[in-house]
Design a protein around this motif. Structure first.
Motif, PDB file in Angstrom:
ATOM      1  N   ILE A 168       0.838  -1.209   0.000  1.00 43.63           N
ATOM      2  CA  ILE A 168       0.000   0.000   0.000  1.00 43.63           C
ATOM      3  C   ILE A 168       0.871   1.258   0.000  1.00 43.63           C
ATOM      4  O   ILE A 168       0.492   2.290  -0.561  1.00 43.63           O
TER       5      ILE A 168
ATOM      6  N   ASN B 292       1.197   2.984  -3.308  1.00 41.04           N
ATOM      7  CA  ASN B 292       0.022   3.576  -3.955  1.00 41.04           C
ATOM      8  C   ASN B 292       0.126   5.102  -3.896  1.00 41.04           C
ATOM      9  O   ASN B 292       0.894   5.645  -3.112  1.00 41.04           O
TER      10      ASN B 292
ATOM     11  N   HIS C  88      -1.651   6.747   2.122  1.00 39.03           N
ATOM     12  CA  HIS C  88      -1.782   5.829   0.995  1.00 39.03           C
ATOM     13  C   HIS C  88      -3.016   4.984   1.262  1.00 39.03           C
ATOM     14  O   HIS C  88      -3.265   4.581   2.393  1.00 39.03           O
TER      15      HIS C  88
ATOM     16  N   SER D 170      -5.423   1.591   0.420  1.00 38.50           N
ATOM     17  CA  SER D 170      -5.401   0.240  -0.146  1.00 38.50           C
ATOM     18  C   SER D 170      -6.337   0.167  -1.345  1.00 38.50           C
ATOM     19  O   SER D 170      -7.321   0.899  -1.415  1.00 38.50           O
ATOM     20  N   LYS D 171      -6.029  -0.731  -2.270  1.00 41.56           N
ATOM     21  CA  LYS D 171      -6.873  -0.903  -3.449  1.00 41.56           C
ATOM     22  C   LYS D 171      -7.989  -1.908  -3.196  1.00 41.56           C
ATOM     23  O   LYS D 171      -8.994  -1.906  -3.885  1.00 41.56           O
TER      24      LYS D 171
END
Length: 185
Positions: A110, A113, A126, A128-129
């Motif tokens: 993460i 990102n 950042h 998380s996806k």
């Protein structure tokens, strides 16, 4: 007739109010030499007045990452885990804390990102996806360790984390979980 207490009250009070000093001569009965040294380092850091040590990969894993097994919806989750994992700021209760049930390697990814705003509006987190399961701990009572009481909230959402460079391993590592955003439909 005057006594030492009535003539030297202020210096005696100042001596009594000083924090305990742990000397090397103190014997730690059940600890190996290595464990005793680590304990002394811990005490020195705990009572130090200077800046704290930078976070490490191990610190993050110990205080944030949780293993599957216990139900995350348990109302006593935070009270138990915070005491077991020794989560505090120089023996003071943290106002809030997050536990994440995810592999450390996924959290570390993460950090690569793009930046997004943290919950306080500063654009240094950042996100998380993928959705991550975790527990949000909110302080409800207490100021110092062992008297801290938390309310536990199960959450599934996108983790907002801050990251930091760790010199000794030459990697960017997760530093702090800022939020676990629950996206409403």
């Amino acid at each position: 007739m005057r006594t030492l207490i009535t003539t030297q009250l202020l210096p005696l009070l100042l001596l009594l109010l000083q924090p305990p000093q742990f000397q090397r001569a103190f014997k730690y009965y059940d600890l190996s030499d290595t464990e005793a040294e680590e304990f002394e380092d811990y005490l020195e850091e705990l009572f130090a007045t200077g800046p704290t040590k930078p976070p490490t990969k191990e610190d993050f894993q110990k205080t944030v990452i949780i293993q599957p097994g216990r139900p995350l919806s348990d109302p006593e989750y935070c009270n138990d885990e915070i005491k077991m994992k020794n989560v505090h700021n120089r023996l003071y209760c943290r106002k809030e804390h997050f536990f994440l049930q995810v592999a450390y390697e996924k959290v570390q990814k993460i950090c690569h990102n793009i930046y997004v705003p943290c919950k306080n509006g500063v654009k240094k987190c950042h996100r998380s996806k993928k959705l991550i399961e975790g527990v949000y701990c909110n302080l409800t009572a207490g100021v110092k360790m062992s008297y801290c009481e938390y309310e536990s909230f199960y959450r599934q959402g996108y983790a907002l984390i801050t990251c930091r460079w760790q010199n000794d391993i030459q990697e960017i590592i997760p530093d702090h979980v800022n939020d676990l955003q629950v996206i409403s439909d």
